[in-house]
Structure formats: structure tokens, C-alpha cells
Design a protein around this motif. Sequence first.
Motif, mmCIF file in Angstrom:
data_model
loop_
_atom_site.group_PDB
_atom_site.id
_atom_site.type_symbol
_atom_site.label_atom_id
_atom_site.label_comp_id
_atom_site.label_asym_id
_atom_site.label_seq_id
_atom_site.Cartn_x
_atom_site.Cartn_y
_atom_site.Cartn_z
ATOM 1 N N GLY A 403 1.015 -1.140 -0.085
ATOM 2 C CA GLY A 403 -0.557 0.433 -0.401
ATOM 3 C C GLY A 403 0.917 0.789 0.332
ATOM 4 N N ASP A 404 0.931 2.359 0.491
ATOM 5 C CA ASP A 404 0.628 3.412 0.101
ATOM 6 C C ASP A 404 2.176 4.077 1.646
ATOM 7 O OD1 ASP A 404 -0.165 4.086 2.341
ATOM 8 O OD2 ASP A 404 -1.160 6.260 0.882
ATOM 9 N N TYR A 405 3.008 4.918 1.609
ATOM 10 C CA TYR A 405 3.806 4.792 2.836
ATOM 11 C C TYR A 405 3.119 4.702 4.122
ATOM 12 C CZ TYR A 405 8.327 6.327 5.942
ATOM 13 O OH TYR A 405 8.981 6.746 6.228
ATOM 14 N N GLY A 406 1.672 5.870 3.944
ATOM 15 C CA GLY A 406 0.465 5.708 5.132
ATOM 16 C C GLY A 406 0.545 4.339 5.920
ATOM 17 N N GLU A 407 0.249 3.467 5.017
ATOM 18 C CA GLU A 407 -0.283 1.859 5.594
ATOM 19 C C GLU A 407 1.331 1.447 5.905
ATOM 20 O OE1 GLU A 407 -2.653 0.494 5.668
ATOM 21 O OE2 GLU A 407 -1.855 -1.742 5.892
ATOM 22 N N TYR A 408 2.573 1.567 5.409
ATOM 23 C CA TYR A 408 3.662 1.078 6.158
ATOM 24 C C TYR A 408 3.984 1.588 7.615
ATOM 25 C CZ TYR A 408 8.218 0.425 6.845
ATOM 26 O OH TYR A 408 10.009 -0.095 6.858
ATOM 27 N N CYS A 409 3.902 2.946 7.504
ATOM 28 C CA CYS A 409 3.638 3.393 9.096
ATOM 29 C C CYS A 409 2.660 3.082 9.582
ATOM 30 C CB CYS A 409 3.808 5.219 9.128
ATOM 31 S SG CYS A 409 5.254 5.489 7.829
ATOM 32 N N ASP A 410 1.768 2.307 8.874
ATOM 33 C CA ASP A 410 0.562 2.338 9.921
ATOM 34 C C ASP A 410 0.452 1.102 10.377
ATOM 35 O OD1 ASP A 410 -0.743 4.698 10.023
ATOM 36 O OD2 ASP A 410 -1.799 3.835 8.536
ATOM 37 N N ARG A 411 1.477 -0.063 10.080
ATOM 38 C CA ARG A 411 2.124 -1.009 10.163
ATOM 39 C C ARG A 411 2.702 -1.231 11.134
ATOM 40 N NH1 ARG A 411 0.376 -5.736 5.165
ATOM 41 N NH2 ARG A 411 -1.366 -4.144 4.107
ATOM 42 N N ILE A 412 3.608 -0.623 10.805
ATOM 43 C CA ILE A 412 5.247 -0.190 11.263
ATOM 44 C C ILE A 412 4.886 -0.184 13.559
ATOM 45 C CG2 ILE A 412 7.177 0.420 12.407
ATOM 46 C CD1 ILE A 412 7.436 -1.894 9.683
ATOM 47 N N ALA A 413 4.326 0.818 13.160
ATOM 48 C CA ALA A 413 3.460 1.434 14.304
ATOM 49 C C ALA A 413 2.398 0.433 15.089
ATOM 50 C CB ALA A 413 2.190 2.621 13.848
ATOM 51 N N ALA A 414 1.869 -0.453 14.298
ATOM 52 C CA ALA A 414 1.142 -1.569 15.280
ATOM 53 C C ALA A 414 1.616 -3.099 15.498
ATOM 54 C CB ALA A 414 -0.201 -1.419 13.655
ATOM 55 N N HIS A 415 2.311 -2.896 14.149
ATOM 56 C CA HIS A 415 2.968 -4.418 15.146
ATOM 57 C C HIS A 415 4.913 -4.550 15.637
ATOM 58 C CE1 HIS A 415 -0.585 -6.002 13.001
ATOM 59 N NE2 HIS A 415 -0.430 -5.379 11.791
ATOM 60 N N GLY A 416 5.370 -2.967 15.096
ATOM 61 C CA GLY A 416 7.141 -2.938 15.498
ATOM 62 C C GLY A 416 6.891 -3.734 17.202
#
Length: 420
Positions: A403-416
Motif C-alpha cells: 500500500g502507500d507509505y502511510g500504510e507502511y507507517c501504520d503497520r510498523i506502529a501497530a506491529h513493531g
Amino acid sequence: MTALEHTRRLEHRSGRTRGPGAHRPGLFARLRAERARRDYEASVLAFAASLKAAFREACTGIALCQYVQVAAGVTIRTPRVGEVRLGPPTSFTVELMAGQEPADFTKGENGARLAHTLGAHALRVEPIAGRWVRLHLLDADPLRGGFGLPPVTVETGSDSVILGRTEDATTLGHALTDPAHLAVQGMNGSGKSVFTYGLLAQLAAAPDVLVTGSDITGLLLGRAWDDTVHRPHQVTGTHDIAAHAVLLEDLVAEMDRRLATIPPRRDKVEPSPQTPTVLVVLEEFPGLLRAADGLPKPKRGEGIPVGDRIRIAVLRLLSEGRKAAFRVLMLAQRFEATAVGGGYARDQFALRLSFRVPADSLEMLHGTDARSLGQEHANADPGVAYLSGLGRDCQRIRVPYLGDYGEYCDRIAAHGRRAH
Ligand SMILES: Nc1ncnc2c1ncn2[C@@H]1O[C@H](COP(=O)(O)OP(=O)(O)OP(=O)(O)O)[C@@H](O)[C@H]1O
Ligand SMILES: [Mg+2]
């Protein structure tokens, strides 16, 4: 199934065998249906015959044939075609001639040339029983459609992350614990970073994985990882290039500590939450070296230039890191030896991925076998890459799109992974 059987099967599907009580069509309707069936059958047989003839010519054209001396001169033998299926995709069985292998139909440019002569986009070979293969004529590039990356994370570094999907729709996985450093090259906008977003998002939660590294762009690593356990081991930006050298030297020191404490009767470190697999991401590594080499050089006897410190550290991680559960993931527009710290450094990458690159770059990373693939790949869509290494032949894949860059940030924030 022969072409004729194919028409019979179609008839059966279209309901010619009616049950009792069904409405019986009138005489003319039956005659018309009978004639349509015969016309269709004849057209299928004509198609099969013309396909066989075209295949024979195509095989002769690319020398996939044998020249046999007979009394009357020379005759040409081509692989025998068995049964033709209309498809789509159209496919047909072929008997290999003596000395032939299934891969001969796709070796070099053979696949494209055969497919184009037969009016198709590409050719896929499926070995079947004995000396027979089935050739599938693909109407369109099977990698044209993208595929999304579901919000999946691995529970441990020894689980496979999704690398991509091959032309025959097989999903390829790769475990971070497999002993391979990963090289990723591609021109501007070819999909290197987006591929790595997907890879890191899948790894971010694993308790036995640490995502570290250097990123002068500050997008792949850095802010997106704030508040995770990974963030303190990442250096970003160009304002303090020496900090990148310090981080890499710290990683080398940790590698040395691990190597010195490998338990007796073991030849490598077993990753665990206490000693995680350390993924060292080097985003735009040639850019980091260029920035470091542009710094004022220290005077004689006053230390080593920053660029050289980075080269030495990365070379040590590459050559000795595998046993110590260190894996390097290097991204570059082009894996030229001088740009990535030398030919020896480049040789350490067991897994190699090339997004859109000029033909000579493809050959540089994947060897001469890739030469024939170069011209087409120079125009590849973003997300389409060649992968080779770890016992795999060079194969074309599409990597997942998260997905777009925002989706990447969301996934790292959610799962990191976070400290408890
Ligand atoms: N797998 C993909 N599927 C579909 N589109 C993609 C895919 N990968 C990348 N793209 C598109 O291509 C654009 C550029 O991708 P990306 O930023 O990863 O390029 P890059 O190789 O890192 O380029 P640069 O060298 O400039 O950093 C993305 O913004 C996205 O629109
Ligand atoms: Mg990028």
C-alpha cells in the motif's frame, strides 16, 4: 484429451444429453444444432492442425529440431505435438526429442520467440509424464496484475516471509534465518523501497528479529519505527554521516562478541529473543558511501576516513555475519563493485533481486544466464523483479504491494516490537 474430445466435452456441458420429460426440439432445430456442432468440430481440428504447423515452423526457426539424412536428402524432425487444448490459455503436449530437456523451450529467448510465432505473449513449460511436456501459451504477462500484502507478520525469523509470486502463481517465501544476505537493485522508482516496506512490515513483530541499519533517506527506517525496540539501532539522514559509521562499527563489535561466545560443538549462533537475528538494512548504500567520501579527510595518522570505516564494517558484517545471525539487506540503484564496497563485498550476497535495471546491470548481478532477459526487463513495471540465489534459477517475480507509505507507517506502529 484430444481436440475432438474437447468439443464432445463442451457439448456435454451445453446440455445435449437431456433427461426424460425435457422439451424435445423440432427437426430443423436439431439439424441446425447438428450442423453447428460439425462446423465447430471442424474449426477445432483446423485450429489444432494450424497450431501444429506453426509450432513446427517455429521450432525450425529457432533450431529446436534435428536434421536427419535420408536417401532423398535432409529432412527436419521437430518435437511431436500430441493433444491440443483450446484453453484459454491454449496449451498442447509435446514429446521431447532425444537429447532435449523441458527447459530447452524457454532457454534464452526461445520461450519468447516460440510464443510470439504462435501469437502469444509468453510460454510456460509444464513437465508431465515420461518424455512429454505441456506448453501453455499465455495471452498476457502473468505478472501484470499486482497483489496486495495482507497485514501478516511472522512469529519468528525462521518463518517464511513472502518475497513474491512467480509467473506460474507460486508464492515464494524466504526465512530470515536462511544463511543469505540480500542484494536489491533497481533504477529510480522501480520498487526497491516498497518491496522492503513489505519485508520489514512482515518482520517487525518477531521477538527474535532486530531491524537495524542505515538509511540516508530516513523513510524506510527512522521515524516510522519510533517507540519500537528497533529504533535505537537505526541511523538516518545525512546531517551526521559519522553516526552511520559508529552504528555499523557497534554492530561489528556485537558480531565479534557473539562469535567469541559460540557454545562448544556449535558453528553458529542460534537466534533467540536474547540473541535475535540482526537484519542490517542499508538503504541507498552507494549514496551513503558518496556522502561519507565527500567529507574532509582526517590528517595522516589522525584516524581512518569515514567512508573507509563504513566499507570495512560492512565488509566484515557481510563476510563473517552469517554465523553470528547477522543478515545484510543492501539496496542500490546498481550493484557496481565500486559503488557497494568492492567485488568481494558483492560476492557475499547469496540472494539477489533486480527490479527495473539496464541489461548490463542485470547481467552484473545475476550472471551471463540473465543476458537474454535484459532487454525486456529494462522496461519492467514497478514491483516486477528477477530473483536468483539459494539454489534457485533466475526467475521473474512480482513482489507484494503493501500500500502507500502511510500504510507502511501504520503497520510498523501497530506491529513493531516494543519493550515490555
Ligand atoms: N509492488 C508494487 N506494485 C505496484 N506498484 C509499485 C510496487 N512497487 C512500487 N510501486 C510504485 O512505484 C513507486 C516507486 O517505488 P519505490 O519508491 O519503491 O522505488 P525505488 O526503487 O525505491 O526508487 P528510488 O531509487 O527512487 O528510491 C511507488 O510509489 C509505487 O507507486
Ligand atoms: Mg527507494
